[in-house]
Write an enzyme that holds these catalytic residues in place. Structure first.
Site, short mmCIF file in Angstrom:
data_model
loop_
_atom_site.label_atom_id
_atom_site.label_comp_id
_atom_site.label_asym_id
_atom_site.label_seq_id
_atom_site.Cartn_x
_atom_site.Cartn_y
_atom_site.Cartn_z
N ASP A 110 -3.16 -8.20 -8.93
CA ASP A 110 -2.62 -6.88 -9.23
C ASP A 110 -1.34 -6.55 -8.48
O ASP A 110 -0.98 -5.40 -8.32
CB ASP A 110 -3.68 -5.85 -8.85
CG ASP A 110 -4.24 -6.11 -7.46
OD1 ASP A 110 -3.50 -6.63 -6.61
OD2 ASP A 110 -5.43 -5.80 -7.21
N GLU A 132 -8.42 -13.14 -12.42
CA GLU A 132 -9.05 -11.99 -11.76
C GLU A 132 -8.75 -10.72 -12.57
O GLU A 132 -8.25 -9.72 -12.07
CB GLU A 132 -8.57 -11.81 -10.30
CG GLU A 132 -9.50 -10.98 -9.45
CD GLU A 132 -9.00 -10.74 -8.03
OE1 GLU A 132 -8.09 -9.94 -7.80
OE2 GLU A 132 -9.55 -11.39 -7.13
N GLU A 146 -1.49 -0.97 -7.22
CA GLU A 146 -2.20 -2.09 -7.83
C GLU A 146 -3.05 -1.71 -9.04
O GLU A 146 -3.15 -2.47 -10.00
CB GLU A 146 -3.07 -2.80 -6.78
CG GLU A 146 -2.30 -3.63 -5.77
CD GLU A 146 -1.79 -2.82 -4.59
OE1 GLU A 146 -2.01 -1.58 -4.55
OE2 GLU A 146 -1.16 -3.41 -3.69
N HIS A 217 -4.72 -3.42 6.21
CA HIS A 217 -3.30 -3.30 5.87
C HIS A 217 -3.03 -2.63 4.52
O HIS A 217 -1.91 -2.65 4.02
CB HIS A 217 -2.65 -4.68 5.84
CG HIS A 217 -3.12 -5.51 4.68
ND1 HIS A 217 -4.26 -6.25 4.73
CD2 HIS A 217 -2.61 -5.67 3.44
CE1 HIS A 217 -4.45 -6.84 3.58
NE2 HIS A 217 -3.47 -6.50 2.76
N ARG A 219 -1.91 -0.16 1.82
CA ARG A 219 -0.88 0.89 1.85
C ARG A 219 -1.47 2.30 1.93
O ARG A 219 -0.99 3.14 2.67
CB ARG A 219 -0.07 0.75 0.54
CG ARG A 219 1.17 1.57 0.42
CD ARG A 219 1.71 1.42 -1.00
NE ARG A 219 2.17 0.07 -1.25
CZ ARG A 219 3.43 -0.31 -1.25
NH1 ARG A 219 4.38 0.57 -1.00
NH2 ARG A 219 3.79 -1.55 -1.51
N HIS A 250 -1.82 -8.01 10.24
CA HIS A 250 -0.87 -8.21 9.14
C HIS A 250 0.54 -7.88 9.61
O HIS A 250 0.73 -6.93 10.39
CB HIS A 250 -1.28 -7.27 8.00
CG HIS A 250 -0.73 -7.63 6.66
ND1 HIS A 250 0.52 -7.24 6.26
CD2 HIS A 250 -1.24 -8.34 5.64
CE1 HIS A 250 0.74 -7.69 5.03
NE2 HIS A 250 -0.31 -8.37 4.63
#
Ligand SMILES: CC(=O)N[C@H]1[C@@H](OP(=O)(O)OP(=O)(O)OC[C@H]2O[C@@H](n3ccc(=O)[nH]c3=O)[C@H](O)[C@@H]2O)O[C@H](CO)[C@@H](O)[C@@H]1O
Length: 395
Positions: A110, A132, A146, A217, A219, A250
């Site tokens: 995504d 996926e 995403e 991590h 967003r 990350h």
């Protein structure tokens, strides 16, 4: 690779060109088993393009999975927003598709990379295969961007490789034709089981206590949510002397700065650089539990029998939650602290959550996907029976 039907046209097996577009660490981990298997097929020419989306983590992951890109797109100008990356990628991928003229473009998941790849293929009238496929949350902007990418990609996809029956059902609900969907399993389990079987060594700095493997991590968690979750984790560790935290941080500055601000300087909290995949697998195997907002870890840890607390309110991966081995705890201090304390105190609950379950695949997803590619792109249309691309119902 054995194809039972090849005898039907073995004289002149057509050769098809497949272009994989990857941009981030999880995409490499998840397409690598397909690329490797497809490269063994005499009917396939395979090209790998990297998008430059996540340059800091990509090269080491490509090297670890022995994937050498045929084209590495680099960006001269700043490409830190999804819009800037998507627009630049679209131009570059369009040019590449014009030169190579593949029969099929494939992308996983995504990301902005996958989204741009699907549009580039559509404009060139090239078939797009989505690996996926069918993961959904109820909200178009969570995770952002995403969820929008997933839904948009589905519209122009020719073959949807859904990891689970529930993901396939999501696609059917969006009026995607059943003949375009296979339930393949998630290829991350192919990579995971292969690495786990090779008995990866534990990183030397992994604590020798009961250890929480932490990654964070997303967003939508940047800022206060991460700060709250980390504060709760630190408080729990302070009160629980036989527990440690191992946190591969990350490189995204939003995640990194908060991690250092809240979690550094504690004798039992170890902040380390991102790990190679073998190290992650060994870390999961040796963890007491996993606390994460990552998608991949929600899939991997259940297969290795480790409880997962997810630092999100929703997940597009409900299967392991339904199995009782993954719990959505959000990011509030009370909830994160409470969930860790409960796991610590309630040994019956811990035991229930610490058992291997395989809702995301059996390690043979890439085999099913390559077989589906063979049927869709190599077999003549009259031989592509529905037996191939049928929708399996939840078992
Ligand atoms: C919540 C969400 O939308 N997640 C998406 C995100 O993945 P996701 O959230 O999984 O992305 P991460 O960056 O967490 O990557 C996870 C993968 O990296 C590995 N790892 C992790 C830490 C480390 O130090 N080293 C390392 O190798 C993990 O074992 C896992 O396999 O992009 C994927 C690729 O399109 C999609 O499939 C996911 O749906």
């Amino acid at each position: 690779m054995h194809h039972p039907r090849r005898e039907h046209f073995s004289q002149s097996t057509p050769v098809r060109t497949f272009v994989f577009v990857v941009g981030t660490r999880p995409e490499v981990i998840k397409v690598a088993p397909i690329v490797r298997r497809l490269r063994e097929a005499e009917w396939a020419v395979v090209r790998v393009v990297t998008s430059g989306q996540q340059s800091d983590l990509l090269d080491s992951t490509l090297a670890e999975f022995d994937l050498r890109p045929d084209l590495s797109i680099r960006h001269r100008s700043n490409c830190h927003t999804p819009a800037a990356l998507a627009s630049q990628l679209l131009r570059r991928l369009d040019r590449y598709c014009g030169q190579v003229r593949p029969d099929c473009v494939l992308a996983q998941g995504d990301t902005t990379t996958a989204y741009a790849a699907s549009i580039a293929a559509f404009y060139r009238k090239i078939a797009f295969v989505h690996v996926e496929a069918g993961l959904r949350t109820p909200s178009l902007d969570a995770p952002f961007p995403e969820e929008f990418h997933r839904r948009s990609i589905a519209v122009s996809t020719s073959l949807h490789c859904a990891p689970t029956s529930a993901a396939a059902q999501n696609l059917v609900r969006e009026n995607i034709a059943r003949e375009k969907i296979i339930v393949s399993g998630n290829t991350v389990i192919d990579s995971l089981l292969e690495v786990a079987a090779s008995k990866p060594a534990l990183p030397a700095d992994f604590p020798r206590l009961r250890t929480i493997l932490l990654t964070a991590h997303r967003r939508e968690n940047f800022g206060e949510p991460l700060r709250d979750a980390f504060t709760a984790i630190r408080a729990f560790v302070d009160l629980t002397p036989d527990v440690a935290v191992y946190f591969p941080v990350h490189p995204n500055p939003n995640a990194r700065e908060t991690a250092i601000e809240i979690l550094s300087g504690h004798p039992r909290i170890r902040l380390v650089d991102p790990l190679g995949y073998r190290d992650v697998v060994a870390a999961i195997q040796n963890a007491w539990c996993v606390v994460t907002d990552s998608g991949g870890l929600q899939e991997e840890a259940p297969a290795l029998g480790k409880p997962v607390l997810v630092l999100r309110d929703v997940t597009e991966r409900p299967e392991a939650v339904a199995s009782g081995v993954v719990e959505l705890v959000g990011t509030s201090r009370d909830q994160v602290f409470g969930a860790l304390s409960e796991l610590n105190k309630n040994s019956a609950k811990y035991t229930r959550m610490a058992r291997p379950v395989f809702p995301y695949g059996d390690g043979h997803a890439s085999k099913r996907i390559v077989e589906a590619l063979y049927r869709q792109f190599v077999l003549p249309p009259q031989m592509r029976s529905a037996e191939i691309i049928q929708l399996h119902h939840a078992s």
